[in-house]
Write an enzyme that holds these catalytic residues in place. Structure first.
Site, PDB file in Angstrom:
ATOM      1  N   LYS A  13     -12.892  12.191  43.911  1.00  0.00           N
ATOM      2  CA  LYS A  13     -12.025  12.232  45.008  1.00  0.00           C
ATOM      3  C   LYS A  13     -11.515  13.990  44.598  1.00  0.00           C
ATOM      4  CE  LYS A  13      -8.747   8.978  44.947  1.00  0.00           C
ATOM      5  NZ  LYS A  13      -8.525   8.511  43.136  1.00  0.00           N
ATOM      6  N   ARG A  88      -3.731   3.273  49.254  1.00  0.00           N
ATOM      7  CA  ARG A  88      -3.737   2.752  47.897  1.00  0.00           C
ATOM      8  C   ARG A  88      -3.165   1.130  47.921  1.00  0.00           C
ATOM      9  NH1 ARG A  88      -3.836   7.935  44.310  1.00  0.00           N
ATOM     10  NH2 ARG A  88      -4.714   7.372  41.842  1.00  0.00           N
ATOM     11  N   ARG A 127     -10.552  14.476  29.645  1.00  0.00           N
ATOM     12  CA  ARG A 127      -9.863  15.436  29.889  1.00  0.00           C
ATOM     13  C   ARG A 127      -9.539  15.670  29.491  1.00  0.00           C
ATOM     14  NH1 ARG A 127      -9.268  13.754  36.088  1.00  0.00           N
ATOM     15  NH2 ARG A 127      -7.416  13.133  35.955  1.00  0.00           N
ATOM     16  N   ARG A 160      -2.913  15.294  29.342  1.00  0.00           N
ATOM     17  CA  ARG A 160      -2.560  14.279  31.092  1.00  0.00           C
ATOM     18  C   ARG A 160      -2.185  12.682  30.793  1.00  0.00           C
ATOM     19  NH1 ARG A 160      -4.160  15.223  36.723  1.00  0.00           N
ATOM     20  NH2 ARG A 160      -3.350  12.443  36.903  1.00  0.00           N
ATOM     21  N   ARG A 171      -4.735   1.700  35.010  1.00  0.00           N
ATOM     22  CA  ARG A 171      -4.571   1.787  36.747  1.00  0.00           C
ATOM     23  C   ARG A 171      -6.469   1.457  37.404  1.00  0.00           C
ATOM     24  NH1 ARG A 171      -4.991   8.427  35.574  1.00  0.00           N
ATOM     25  NH2 ARG A 171      -4.708   8.450  38.329  1.00  0.00           N
TER      26      ARG A 171
HETATM   27  P1  AMP Z   1      -3.778  10.166  41.426  1.00  0.00           P
HETATM   28  O1  AMP Z   1      -3.777  11.620  40.663  1.00  0.00           O
HETATM   29  O2  AMP Z   1      -4.069  10.256  43.001  1.00  0.00           O
HETATM   30  O3  AMP Z   1      -4.874   9.856  40.046  1.00  0.00           O
HETATM   31  O4  AMP Z   1      -2.348   9.798  41.474  1.00  0.00           O
HETATM   32  C1  AMP Z   1      -1.481   9.984  39.726  1.00  0.00           C
HETATM   33  C2  AMP Z   1      -0.406   8.747  39.856  1.00  0.00           C
HETATM   34  O5  AMP Z   1       0.079   8.906  40.877  1.00  0.00           O
HETATM   35  C3  AMP Z   1      -0.897   7.489  40.269  1.00  0.00           C
HETATM   36  O6  AMP Z   1      -1.074   6.915  39.283  1.00  0.00           O
HETATM   37  C4  AMP Z   1      -0.015   6.756  40.948  1.00  0.00           C
HETATM   38  O7  AMP Z   1       1.277   6.913  39.488  1.00  0.00           O
HETATM   39  C5  AMP Z   1       0.890   7.909  41.703  1.00  0.00           C
HETATM   40  N1  AMP Z   1       0.136   7.513  43.184  1.00  0.00           N
HETATM   41  C6  AMP Z   1      -0.147   8.559  43.885  1.00  0.00           C
HETATM   42  N2  AMP Z   1      -1.153   7.996  44.706  1.00  0.00           N
HETATM   43  C7  AMP Z   1      -0.629   7.208  45.032  1.00  0.00           C
HETATM   44  C8  AMP Z   1      -0.483   6.325  46.042  1.00  0.00           C
HETATM   45  N3  AMP Z   1      -0.819   6.509  47.581  1.00  0.00           N
HETATM   46  N4  AMP Z   1       0.405   5.587  46.146  1.00  0.00           N
HETATM   47  C9  AMP Z   1       1.007   4.696  45.446  1.00  0.00           C
HETATM   48  N5  AMP Z   1       1.165   6.097  43.711  1.00  0.00           N
HETATM   49  C10 AMP Z   1       0.136   7.012  43.769  1.00  0.00           C
END
Ligand code: AMP
Length: 211
Positions: A13, A88, A127, A160, A171
């Protein structure tokens, strides 16, 4: 152009959002990046979000919706944006519908990136990041010039916390339970793209679907 990018964590994404920004000149709004900023700046929201993020769990909907109401009200969003990593969950999607109405914004399209779990695990487990700069590498697809060292500073790269395999699997299972139902939620206004193709091909399929 107001778009949502929907897809599994590590499904590309962010990469596609970066390409769409260049093409359409609209901001990428990534809730993950915004939350990581809060964590780095040790804000109240950041302190709260960190424990969920480190475990690979979702940050509570109400916190995310407040953060997004703030963000989408900014003037740079008037001409469009790409939502990356939001919504999400079904409550987030319902909250977004209300928010868009309030702001008088019209959603153009929901782009669903379809990628199998195993290829995501391979992508994410490889990564590596340089934490101070945020530069991201991949041991197979985008390796640093020197093993495990940042190209610019020569400092050590790290994994990370939320990219560790057990966290990635968790996840993904959260994605299947909480986020996948949104494909049905947006079915009247979405396009499904095969996200396992080369980056350029995925991008080409996306832009074709927006014409
Ligand atoms: P990402 O970089 O989008 O994969 O997000 C990293 C982490 O941020 C996720 O594993 C969640 O813990 C949190 N996060 C990001 N976006 C959301 C969302 N829309 N709702 C809930 N948690 C989020």
């Amino acid at each position: 152009m107001k778009l949502i990018l929907l897809g599994p964590p590590g499904g590309g994404k962010g990469t596609q959002a970066k390409l769409l920004i260049e093409k359409y000149g609209i901001p990428q709004i990534s809730t993950g990046d915004m939350l990581r900023d809060h964590v780095a700046q040790k804000t109240d929201l950041g302190m709260l979000a960190k424990s969920y993020m480190d475990k690979g769990e979702l940050v509570p909907d109400s916190l995310i919706l407040d953060m997004m109401e703030n963000r989408l009200s900014k003037s740079d969003c008037e001409n469009g944006y790409i939502l990356d990593g939001f919504p999400r969950t079904t409550p987030q999607a319902e909250g977004l519908t209300v928010l868009l109405k309030k702001l008088n914004h019209n959603l153009d399209k929901v782009i669903v990136l379809n990628v199998e779990d195993d290829s995501i695990v391979e992508r994410m487990a490889g990564r590596r990041v340089h934490l101070p700069s945020g530069r991201v590498y991949h041991i197979k697809f985008n390796p640093p010039k020197k093993h495990d060292l940042d190209d610019v500073t020569n400092e050590k790269l790290t994994i990370r916390k939320d990219d560790e395999e057990s966290t990635v699997r968790k996840r993904l299972s959260i994605y299947h339970d909480s986020t996948k139902p949104l494909i049905e939620f947006y079915k009247n206004n979405s396009v499904i793209i095969n996200g396992t193709q080369d980056i350029d091909k995925v991008f080409n399929d996306i832009t074709k679907s927006l014409k």
